[in-house]
Design a protein around this motif. Structure first.
Motif, PDB file in Angstrom:
ATOM      1  N   MET A 134      72.270  37.352  52.139  1.00  0.00           N
ATOM      2  CA  MET A 134      71.148  38.277  51.964  1.00  0.00           C
ATOM      3  C   MET A 134      71.582  39.411  51.039  1.00  0.00           C
ATOM      4  O   MET A 134      72.458  40.203  51.387  1.00  0.00           O
ATOM      5  N   PRO A 135      71.008  39.496  49.813  1.00  0.00           N
ATOM      6  CA  PRO A 135      71.447  40.521  48.851  1.00  0.00           C
ATOM      7  C   PRO A 135      71.094  41.934  49.316  1.00  0.00           C
ATOM      8  O   PRO A 135      69.945  42.224  49.629  1.00  0.00           O
ATOM      9  N   MET A 136      72.097  42.790  49.374  1.00  0.00           N
ATOM     10  CA  MET A 136      71.912  44.178  49.788  1.00  0.00           C
ATOM     11  C   MET A 136      72.603  45.086  48.780  1.00  0.00           C
ATOM     12  O   MET A 136      73.686  44.775  48.292  1.00  0.00           O
ATOM     13  N   LEU A 137      71.974  46.209  48.485  1.00  0.00           N
ATOM     14  CA  LEU A 137      72.560  47.205  47.602  1.00  0.00           C
ATOM     15  C   LEU A 137      72.791  48.480  48.389  1.00  0.00           C
ATOM     16  O   LEU A 137      71.857  49.022  48.981  1.00  0.00           O
ATOM     17  N   ASP A 138      74.031  48.958  48.399  1.00  0.00           N
ATOM     18  CA  ASP A 138      74.369  50.199  49.091  1.00  0.00           C
ATOM     19  C   ASP A 138      74.039  51.375  48.174  1.00  0.00           C
ATOM     20  O   ASP A 138      74.640  51.542  47.113  1.00  0.00           O
ATOM     21  N   ILE A 139      73.067  52.182  48.600  1.00  0.00           N
ATOM     22  CA  ILE A 139      72.693  53.376  47.841  1.00  0.00           C
ATOM     23  C   ILE A 139      72.941  54.594  48.711  1.00  0.00           C
ATOM     24  O   ILE A 139      72.189  54.874  49.642  1.00  0.00           O
ATOM     25  N   ASP A 140      74.019  55.287  48.432  1.00  0.00           N
ATOM     26  CA  ASP A 140      74.376  56.492  49.186  1.00  0.00           C
ATOM     27  C   ASP A 140      74.394  56.240  50.690  1.00  0.00           C
ATOM     28  O   ASP A 140      73.902  57.048  51.482  1.00  0.00           O
ATOM     29  N   GLY A 141      74.935  55.086  51.070  1.00  0.00           N
ATOM     30  CA  GLY A 141      75.067  54.770  52.491  1.00  0.00           C
ATOM     31  C   GLY A 141      73.880  54.060  53.103  1.00  0.00           C
ATOM     32  O   GLY A 141      73.926  53.652  54.263  1.00  0.00           O
ATOM     33  N   ALA A 142      72.806  53.898  52.358  1.00  0.00           N
ATOM     34  CA  ALA A 142      71.624  53.181  52.852  1.00  0.00           C
ATOM     35  C   ALA A 142      71.557  51.811  52.180  1.00  0.00           C
ATOM     36  O   ALA A 142      71.583  51.711  50.955  1.00  0.00           O
ATOM     37  N   ASN A 143      71.493  50.757  52.970  1.00  0.00           N
ATOM     38  CA  ASN A 143      71.437  49.403  52.429  1.00  0.00           C
ATOM     39  C   ASN A 143      70.007  49.023  52.066  1.00  0.00           C
ATOM     40  O   ASN A 143      69.103  49.104  52.895  1.00  0.00           O
ATOM     41  N   LEU A 144      69.834  48.609  50.812  1.00  0.00           N
ATOM     42  CA  LEU A 144      68.522  48.240  50.302  1.00  0.00           C
ATOM     43  C   LEU A 144      68.489  46.732  50.084  1.00  0.00           C
ATOM     44  O   LEU A 144      69.290  46.185  49.320  1.00  0.00           O
ATOM     45  N   TYR A 145      67.549  46.060  50.758  1.00  0.00           N
ATOM     46  CA  TYR A 145      67.401  44.616  50.594  1.00  0.00           C
ATOM     47  C   TYR A 145      66.578  44.329  49.341  1.00  0.00           C
ATOM     48  O   TYR A 145      65.557  44.976  49.091  1.00  0.00           O
ATOM     49  N   TYR A 146      67.014  43.338  48.556  1.00  0.00           N
ATOM     50  CA  TYR A 146      66.274  42.988  47.354  1.00  0.00           C
ATOM     51  C   TYR A 146      66.387  41.495  47.082  1.00  0.00           C
ATOM     52  O   TYR A 146      67.249  40.793  47.634  1.00  0.00           O
TER      53      TYR A 146
END
Length: 263
Positions: A1-13
């Protein structure tokens, strides 16, 4: 499951397809699954990018309040992560307001905009009441009720309803309430004249309350194309997917042809 860590918050995309990129933005409670038919249809010719806004679906709860500038920042970070300089930004319903905010504040990172059943402000009483009800239910932690009603209204098949509902159930009430509340008070109408990129406006023939917003945007955006799809209300991405995908494809092809001829 692709996740991007943005300032400690994981964003699913998700990313599917190749070619010119299109980013899709969903309204409160719903998730990127709302664009299932755009992912399936448009990815044959374009790079289709979807994501769950913080506190929605598979994206992590956000300590930072959900406001449009934060979502715009997250989209730019996602594009950076994918090594994409510019994309078409497409928003549905209140997601359309975010698309406008993006075009106003990050025009150098956009090729154009697509607003589906969207608005630059909330003016009419009916829409104000609907958003206020969403705020009230989110405050009462009634996410299951919101998830049921909105997923049912936006689905056209049992399988899609199940997916949309189960994902909407995982949304965080605090972040959902913040998204609703910011949408209620957002107003960029007076700034629309500053958007110099082309914008496609798509509305449903039977979505009568939103015809006011369609005309407002059509009148104030310098470069726009207004299309009305017959026999459909507000829920165009799922209820009239083929027509929407056709309009998006034509708009992008025409826009890119103009860019090519210009340079």
């Amino acid at each position: 499951m692709p996740m991007l860590d943005i300032d400690g918050a994981n964003l699913y995309y998700t990313v599917k397809g190749n070619g010119i990129p299109i980013v899709f933005i969903h309204p409160p409670v719903l998730t990127s699954s709302n664009f299932k038919y755009q992912v399936e249809g448009l990815s044959r010719n374009f790079k289709v990018i979807t994501f769950d806004i913080r506190g929605h679906g598979r994206s992590q709860y956000s300590d930072t309040p959900i406001i449009y500038s934060l979502i715009v920042k997250d989209i730019k970070r996602l594009l950076d992560h994918l090594n994409i300089q510019k994309a078409f930004i497409c928003g549905y319903s209140t997601g359309g307001s975010i698309a406008l905010e993006y075009l106003l504040n990050a025009p150098d990172r956009a090729l154009g905009g697509i607003v589906i059943s969207g608005m630059s402000e909330v003016k009419d009483r009916e829409l104000k009441q609907k958003i206020s009800l969403g705020i009230s239910l989110a405050n009462k932690k009634a996410v299951p009720l919101l998830a049921l009603a909105i997923s049912w209204g936006n689905s056209n098949k049992q399988e899609l309803f199940n997916k949309m509902f189960n994902e909407a159930l995982t949304g965080d009430a605090i972040n959902i309430e913040q998204y609703y509340r910011y949408s209620l008070h957002y107003n960029c109408t007076n700034q629309l004249k500053n958007i110099t990129l082309p914008v496609l406006l798509v509305y449903g023939e039977k979505d009568k309350p939103f015809h006011y917003y369609a005309e407002l945007l059509h009148k104030n955006l310098p470069y726009n194309e207004l299309q009305v799809i017959n026999h459909v209300k507000h829920q165009i991405p799922t209820k009239s997917a083929n027509d929407l995908n056709r309009l998006i494809t034509h708009f992008i092809e025409m826009t890119m042809n103009e860019i090519t001829q210009r340079y």
